[in-house]
Design a protein around this motif. Structure first.
Motif, PDB file in Angstrom:
ATOM      1  N   LEU A 187       0.816  -1.223   0.000  1.00 15.39           N
ATOM      2  CA  LEU A 187       0.000   0.000   0.000  1.00 15.39           C
ATOM      3  C   LEU A 187       0.849   1.272   0.000  1.00 15.39           C
ATOM      4  O   LEU A 187       0.307   2.360   0.169  1.00 15.39           O
ATOM      5  CB  LEU A 187      -0.942   0.015   1.205  1.00 15.39           C
ATOM      6  CG  LEU A 187      -2.025  -1.065   1.262  1.00 15.39           C
ATOM      7  CD1 LEU A 187      -3.002  -0.763   2.388  1.00 15.39           C
ATOM      8  CD2 LEU A 187      -2.765  -1.185  -0.065  1.00 15.39           C
ATOM      9  N   ALA A 188       2.147   1.133  -0.189  1.00 12.34           N
ATOM     10  CA  ALA A 188       3.024   2.299  -0.124  1.00 12.34           C
ATOM     11  C   ALA A 188       2.646   3.355  -1.156  1.00 12.34           C
ATOM     12  O   ALA A 188       2.822   4.561  -0.917  1.00 12.34           O
ATOM     13  CB  ALA A 188       4.480   1.873  -0.319  1.00 12.34           C
ATOM     14  N   ARG A 189       2.099   2.922  -2.297  1.00 13.65           N
ATOM     15  CA  ARG A 189       1.719   3.853  -3.367  1.00 13.65           C
ATOM     16  C   ARG A 189       0.206   3.934  -3.524  1.00 13.65           C
ATOM     17  O   ARG A 189      -0.291   4.252  -4.607  1.00 13.65           O
ATOM     18  CB  ARG A 189       2.361   3.389  -4.679  1.00 13.65           C
ATOM     19  CG  ARG A 189       3.885   3.375  -4.654  1.00 13.65           C
ATOM     20  CD  ARG A 189       4.450   4.740  -4.933  1.00 13.65           C
ATOM     21  NE  ARG A 189       4.214   5.156  -6.308  1.00 13.65           N
ATOM     22  CZ  ARG A 189       4.270   6.417  -6.737  1.00 13.65           C
ATOM     23  NH1 ARG A 189       4.511   7.385  -5.881  1.00 13.65           N
ATOM     24  NH2 ARG A 189       4.058   6.703  -7.998  1.00 13.65           N
ATOM     25  N   TYR A 190      -0.507   3.661  -2.436  1.00  9.43           N
ATOM     26  CA  TYR A 190      -1.968   3.681  -2.455  1.00  9.43           C
ATOM     27  C   TYR A 190      -2.435   5.013  -1.868  1.00  9.43           C
ATOM     28  O   TYR A 190      -2.343   5.243  -0.661  1.00  9.43           O
ATOM     29  CB  TYR A 190      -2.506   2.514  -1.641  1.00  9.43           C
ATOM     30  CG  TYR A 190      -3.999   2.285  -1.734  1.00  9.43           C
ATOM     31  CD1 TYR A 190      -4.679   2.408  -2.933  1.00  9.43           C
ATOM     32  CD2 TYR A 190      -4.730   1.935  -0.606  1.00  9.43           C
ATOM     33  CE1 TYR A 190      -6.040   2.182  -3.021  1.00  9.43           C
ATOM     34  CE2 TYR A 190      -6.100   1.695  -0.670  1.00  9.43           C
ATOM     35  CZ  TYR A 190      -6.739   1.824  -1.884  1.00  9.43           C
ATOM     36  OH  TYR A 190      -8.095   1.606  -1.963  1.00  9.43           O
ATOM     37  N   ALA A 191      -2.921   5.896  -2.723  1.00  8.58           N
ATOM     38  CA  ALA A 191      -3.246   7.262  -2.300  1.00  8.58           C
ATOM     39  C   ALA A 191      -4.272   7.292  -1.172  1.00  8.58           C
ATOM     40  O   ALA A 191      -4.181   8.131  -0.260  1.00  8.58           O
ATOM     41  CB  ALA A 191      -3.758   8.059  -3.506  1.00  8.58           C
ATOM     42  N   LEU A 192      -5.242   6.389  -1.214  1.00 11.11           N
ATOM     43  CA  LEU A 192      -6.300   6.416  -0.207  1.00 11.11           C
ATOM     44  C   LEU A 192      -5.746   6.192   1.194  1.00 11.11           C
ATOM     45  O   LEU A 192      -6.224   6.784   2.166  1.00 11.11           O
ATOM     46  CB  LEU A 192      -7.364   5.363  -0.534  1.00 11.11           C
ATOM     47  CG  LEU A 192      -8.579   5.314   0.391  1.00 11.11           C
ATOM     48  CD1 LEU A 192      -9.287   6.660   0.426  1.00 11.11           C
ATOM     49  CD2 LEU A 192      -9.536   4.215  -0.049  1.00 11.11           C
ATOM     50  N   LEU A 193      -4.744   5.337   1.322  1.00 15.26           N
ATOM     51  CA  LEU A 193      -4.145   5.091   2.639  1.00 15.26           C
ATOM     52  C   LEU A 193      -3.614   6.391   3.235  1.00 15.26           C
ATOM     53  O   LEU A 193      -3.898   6.723   4.391  1.00 15.26           O
ATOM     54  CB  LEU A 193      -3.011   4.072   2.508  1.00 15.26           C
ATOM     55  CG  LEU A 193      -2.135   3.902   3.755  1.00 15.26           C
ATOM     56  CD1 LEU A 193      -2.927   3.274   4.892  1.00 15.26           C
ATOM     57  CD2 LEU A 193      -0.902   3.064   3.436  1.00 15.26           C
ATOM     58  N   HIS A 194      -2.850   7.135   2.455  1.00 13.28           N
ATOM     59  CA  HIS A 194      -2.249   8.370   2.960  1.00 13.28           C
ATOM     60  C   HIS A 194      -3.311   9.455   3.181  1.00 13.28           C
ATOM     61  O   HIS A 194      -3.193  10.250   4.118  1.00 13.28           O
ATOM     62  CB  HIS A 194      -1.183   8.849   1.990  1.00 13.28           C
ATOM     63  CG  HIS A 194      -0.155   7.808   1.680  1.00 13.28           C
ATOM     64  ND1 HIS A 194       0.592   7.187   2.660  1.00 13.28           N
ATOM     65  CD2 HIS A 194       0.224   7.226   0.497  1.00 13.28           C
ATOM     66  CE1 HIS A 194       1.400   6.299   2.114  1.00 13.28           C
ATOM     67  NE2 HIS A 194       1.193   6.302   0.802  1.00 13.28           N
ATOM     68  N   ALA A 195      -4.350   9.464   2.344  1.00 16.25           N
ATOM     69  CA  ALA A 195      -5.429  10.436   2.527  1.00 16.25           C
ATOM     70  C   ALA A 195      -6.192  10.167   3.824  1.00 16.25           C
ATOM     71  O   ALA A 195      -6.556  11.106   4.548  1.00 16.25           O
ATOM     72  CB  ALA A 195      -6.375  10.389   1.329  1.00 16.25           C
ATOM     73  N   VAL A 196      -6.436   8.908   4.109  1.00 13.29           N
ATOM     74  CA  VAL A 196      -7.124   8.554   5.355  1.00 13.29           C
ATOM     75  C   VAL A 196      -6.254   8.904   6.556  1.00 13.29           C
ATOM     76  O   VAL A 196      -6.736   9.466   7.554  1.00 13.29           O
ATOM     77  CB  VAL A 196      -7.483   7.054   5.357  1.00 13.29           C
ATOM     78  CG1 VAL A 196      -7.909   6.593   6.748  1.00 13.29           C
ATOM     79  CG2 VAL A 196      -8.602   6.782   4.355  1.00 13.29           C
TER      80      VAL A 196
END
Length: 242
Positions: free
Chosen positions: A185-194
């Motif tokens: 998930l390092a490049r998963y935008a939703l993770l960082h947005a959450v």
């Protein structure tokens, strides 16, 4: 060999549906034709005696309930509208009815799949027609069951959102750590947005800004990037007025 082939087919159909429901790149957030194709193929499986299973109906319930919100998921410019900000009068009653009908069919038998639990979560959201009346405690219980049976980093991410609504931002940040430590998930935008939203709710605006910058550096559709940029700009405004 039929049973594992059914499972593989359902996984592929769910991937197709998800790409239609929230496109991973391109100019459009929603690709309705992919949603329609996935539902059509799943309906064929549900109608054939050789492949009709409770888990097929569970996936159909999940997809119909998700499809019911497509028109409300974007604004007039095609940009993302979050669930709690959607005009629920735009939800499609036909998809809602089919979703609940397939949920009933999915419950006929002892089988419980991850699609059953995810459809149960979607049904809670679909039934919460009044803003703020979502049963987040029950949503969290279902995510706990998913994590106990079929743990994935994305399920951990979704569970952390439920933890936020039930226990607050600090507990949510703790719940999010397994997803943050997963390299997939390092490049998963939703993770960082959450994660940015959790930090914002704690009042840590600099960390929220940094996390949104990370989200903006990840792949995503044009509408998703515009949404994240608006969130980033709003944080700058908050910091300036502090």
């Amino acid at each position: 060999d039929l049973e594992p082939r059914i499972d593989a087919s359902l996984d592929v159909l769910y991937l197709i549906f998800n790409e239609g429901h929230h496109a991973t790149d391109g100019a459009d957030l929603v690709r309705s034709h992919l949603v329609g194709d996935a539902i059509h193929l799943a309906e064929l499986m549900a109608s054939a005696s050789a492949t009709s299973r409770p888990r097929v109906h569970a996936l159909l319930s999940l997809m119909h309930l998700g499809a019911s919100r497509l028109a409300a998921r974007t604004d007039s410019l095609g940009d993302l509208v979050l669930l709690d900000e959607q005009d629920r009068s735009r939800w499609d009653p036909a998809h809602l009815a089919r979703g609940f009908r397939h949920l009933d069919l999915a419950a006929r038998g002892p089988e419980v799949s991850r699609f059953h639990l995810e459809a149960g979560i979607a049904a809670i959201h679909a039934g919460a027609h009044v803003e703020g009346r979502t049963d987040w405690t029950r949503v969290l219980e279902l995510y706990d069951e998913i994590m106990a049976r079929w743990p994935t980093p994305v399920a951990a991410l979704n569970r952390a959102v439920a933890v936020l609504h039930v226990h607050g931002a600090e507990a949510a940040e703790t719940a999010l750590r397994p997803a943050q430590s997963d390299p997939s998930l390092a490049r998963y935008a939703l993770l960082h947005a959450v994660a940015a939203e959790f930090a914002r709710k704690r009042g840590d605006v600099p960390r929220a800004e940094a996390l949104l910058d990370r989200a903006l550096g990840c792949p995503g559709s044009d509408p998703q990037r515009r949404f994240l940029q608006r969130r980033r700009d709003a944080l700058v405004s908050v910091r300036i007025t502090m």
